[in-house]
Design a protein around this motif. Sequence first.
Motif, short mmCIF file in Angstrom:
data_model
loop_
_atom_site.label_atom_id
_atom_site.label_comp_id
_atom_site.label_asym_id
_atom_site.label_seq_id
_atom_site.Cartn_x
_atom_site.Cartn_y
_atom_site.Cartn_z
N UNK A 150 35.75 46.37 29.97
CA UNK A 150 36.63 46.92 30.85
C UNK A 150 37.71 45.93 31.56
N UNK A 151 38.78 46.51 32.24
CA UNK A 151 39.72 45.74 32.90
C UNK A 151 39.24 45.04 34.17
N UNK A 152 40.03 44.09 34.40
CA UNK A 152 39.53 43.58 35.90
C UNK A 152 40.57 44.33 36.90
N UNK A 153 40.17 44.06 38.12
CA UNK A 153 40.86 44.63 39.33
C UNK A 153 42.33 44.14 39.22
N UNK A 154 43.42 44.99 39.92
CA UNK A 154 44.82 44.38 39.78
C UNK A 154 44.83 43.06 40.63
N UNK A 155 45.95 42.57 40.12
CA UNK A 155 46.07 41.33 40.98
C UNK A 155 47.10 41.61 42.21
N UNK A 156 47.29 40.58 43.14
CA UNK A 156 47.80 40.68 44.14
C UNK A 156 48.59 39.47 44.73
N UNK A 157 49.74 39.50 45.22
CA UNK A 157 50.32 38.28 45.65
C UNK A 157 51.43 38.93 46.81
N UNK A 158 50.97 38.74 48.25
CA UNK A 158 51.69 39.20 49.48
C UNK A 158 51.72 40.82 49.31
N UNK A 159 53.05 41.27 49.05
CA UNK A 159 52.99 42.59 48.90
C UNK A 159 53.22 43.19 47.42
N UNK A 160 53.09 42.44 46.32
CA UNK A 160 53.53 42.44 45.14
C UNK A 160 52.05 42.66 44.25
N UNK A 161 52.08 43.67 43.30
CA UNK A 161 50.93 44.02 42.68
C UNK A 161 51.28 43.25 41.42
N UNK A 162 50.27 42.32 40.96
CA UNK A 162 50.36 41.54 39.74
C UNK A 162 49.67 42.05 38.77
N UNK A 163 50.12 41.74 37.54
CA UNK A 163 49.53 42.15 36.19
C UNK A 163 49.32 41.08 35.46
N UNK A 164 48.00 40.74 34.56
CA UNK A 164 47.75 39.40 33.79
C UNK A 164 48.65 39.28 32.87
N UNK A 165 49.12 37.98 32.67
CA UNK A 165 50.07 37.72 31.58
C UNK A 165 51.69 38.15 31.82
N UNK A 166 51.72 39.37 32.09
CA UNK A 166 53.13 40.00 32.16
C UNK A 166 53.77 39.28 33.57
N UNK A 167 53.08 39.33 34.68
CA UNK A 167 53.64 38.83 35.71
C UNK A 167 53.53 37.05 35.75
N UNK A 168 52.75 36.56 35.06
CA UNK A 168 52.74 34.90 34.76
C UNK A 168 54.15 34.80 34.10
N UNK A 169 54.54 35.28 33.01
CA UNK A 169 55.88 35.03 32.15
C UNK A 169 57.00 35.38 33.12
N UNK A 170 56.83 36.47 33.91
CA UNK A 170 58.08 36.79 34.85
C UNK A 170 58.23 35.75 35.84
N UNK A 171 57.24 35.34 36.76
CA UNK A 171 57.32 34.38 37.79
C UNK A 171 57.59 32.79 37.37
N UNK A 172 57.13 32.73 36.26
CA UNK A 172 57.33 31.36 35.55
C UNK A 172 58.77 31.28 35.20
#
Length: 576
Positions: A150-172
Motif C-alpha cells: 500500500x501507498x503512504x499518506x500524501x506529503x505536506x509542506x505548508x499549503x503544498x501537497x507533496x508526492x514522493x520523488x516527483x516533488x523531490x526532483x521539482x524542489x531540488x
Amino acid sequence: MPTRLAPEELRSHRWFGPNDLRSFGHRSRARQLGLGPEDWQGKPVIAILNTWSDINPCHLHFKVLAENVKKGVLQAGGMPLEIPVMSLSENFMKPTTMLYRNFLAMEAEEMLRCHPVDGAVLLGACDKTTPALIMGAVSAGLPFIFVPGGPMLRGQWRDQTLGSGTDAWKYWAELRAGNITQEDWCDIEDGIARSHGHCMTMGTASTMTAITETLGLTLPGASSIPASDARHWRMAASSGRQIVENVWNNLNPSQFLNKAAFENAIVADMAVGGSTNAIVHLIAMAGRAGIKLPLEDFDTISRKTPRLADLRPAGRFLMEDFYFAGGLPALLKQVEDILAGDCMTVNGHTLSENIADAKIWNTEVIRTRDNPLSTEGGTAVLRGNICPNGAVVKHSAMEQKYWTHRGPAVVFKDYEDLAARLDDPNVPITGDSVMVLQSAGPLGAPGMPEWGMLPLPKRLLEAGVRDLLRLSDARMSGTSYGACVLHIAPESAVGGPFALVQDGDIIALDVPNRTLTLEVSNEELAKRKAAWKPAARKVDRGYLHLFLNEVTQADEGCDFRFLHYTGTPTPEPRIH
C-alpha cells in the motif's frame, strides 16, 4: 466446480505424512517449534514470504501485515509459516535495488520449493520487490496470492501537497535555481514521507501493484488501499483465507497467467500513466510464465489505450485520491472493452466479474472514457539506429515541444563524468542540446540504476529551463518526469550503437512516429565500432560476478538467462 484435493494430496503431506524415519524427523522438529499434529495433519501449510526489514520504510508495517495474513490462514483452517526473504530497500541500497531483483526472485523460488508448503502469500510493495516475488513464485509453481503493502499518506509542506520523488526532483531544481531556501528544503524533507508505505505517486511501486492486481494475483481492489488504512489489514486477512481455499482447489496462477493476462496488465499500465520500469519487469515476469512480450506489444497497446488516471508525475493527484475515487477496479471498468475480461483471478472469478460493479467517485482523478487525459497511453517505444533493440520514453510526463526534437549531443561517458562536469561552464549544454549518459545499463553501471532523469546544469535552471532531451541506457524512477529516453538497447557497455555517440552528433527524436535517430553515416559508425573497446571487468567473485555473466538486456527483461522458462518444471526436492 474444481475438484478439491484430498488431505493426502497436499504437498506438505510428503514431509509430514509418511510413517518413516525422515518424516519422523520432520514431525519431531515441528514439535520443537511448538507445533503438534493438529497444526499439520490435513491442513494446507501456507508460506508467508515477508520482505520486512528495519531499513525498509516502505515495508515498516509488514510485521503487523503478516499477523493479519496469519489470522486469515488460521480462520480458514490452514497453517501459516512466516519466512523472511531479502528486503529490497529502494531508499538505501547502492547502486540500485535492480541489481538485486533477481537475487530476491531466486530466493523466493527456492524458499518455496525446499520447504513443506502448499501455497504462499507474498508480502511486497516497494518497486523491485513485487516483480521479484512474482517471478520466483511463478517459477516455483505453487498456488500464491500477492498482498501489496500500500501507498503512504500524501506529503505536506505548508499549503503544498507533496508526492514522493516527483516533488523531490521539482524542489531540488528550485533550490539549485535559487527560488527556495535551504530552510525550505529541510522543511520539505521533513514532510514528504509522513507514514509507512511505498511512494504515493504513480511511481514504479504503485504501477507494479496495479499491474499485479490486473494480472489477477491480488484480491480485487487490493493494490491502492493506503498502507495506514484499516481496510488494508482486513484485505490481508481475506488474502490469508483465500489462499487456503485456493490450495484445496489447486487454483494456481500458472494456470491463468497467459498472454491475454499480460496484455491486460499492459492496458492497466498505460491507462494509469505508469512507470517506464513496468516494461522491464513485465517482460521478466511474463518470461517466467513462458510468455513472450516483445516491445512492440507495449506500443501497440499504448496506442489504443486512453490515459485516464490524473496522477503524479504525469498528472495532479496522489494514490490516496485514486483509492477514494474508486481505485483500480473503477479505472479498469472504463477500459473493459479492450481487456480480456474472461481471464481468471485468484479469487476464482474472472476479471470482468471482479470489476462489474466498480464506479468512479471522482471524475477529476479517474477520467471517464469519453474525457481522457490523452487518447493513448503514457509510454512509447522507440526504434532507430541508435537503439536497434528499442528504447522507451514516458512522453506523458514531458513537455510536448520535445516530442519532436533535433539537437547536438553532449556526451558523458559515465555517471562520474556527469557529476564532475555537469556545471562546468566549458561544457556547451544549451536548451537545444541532447544530454547523453553512457555506461548506465545492466552491465555498464552495473544494475541499470535510476540515473535516467539526468540533472540539468545550474545555469540552465537559473535561466528558467526545467526540461531538456536526455538519453541513457539507464532506467529512471517511476516518480521522475521530463524528456528522458531510457532503456536504450543494446546498452553502451556491450558495444551497441549508443556507445558510439560523440559530442556534436545530431540526434533526432520523433515520438509520434516512434523513432530515435543518430544522424551519423553507417560508414562513420562502422569506423567508430572498429575502434571501440569494452571496459575492463572489475568483478570476478560473488553475486555481482554472477549478475554480470548472466543478466540479459533491457528489452529481454534483465532476468538471468539460466532462470528463463524452459517448459520443463524444476524437479521437486527429494526428501529421502
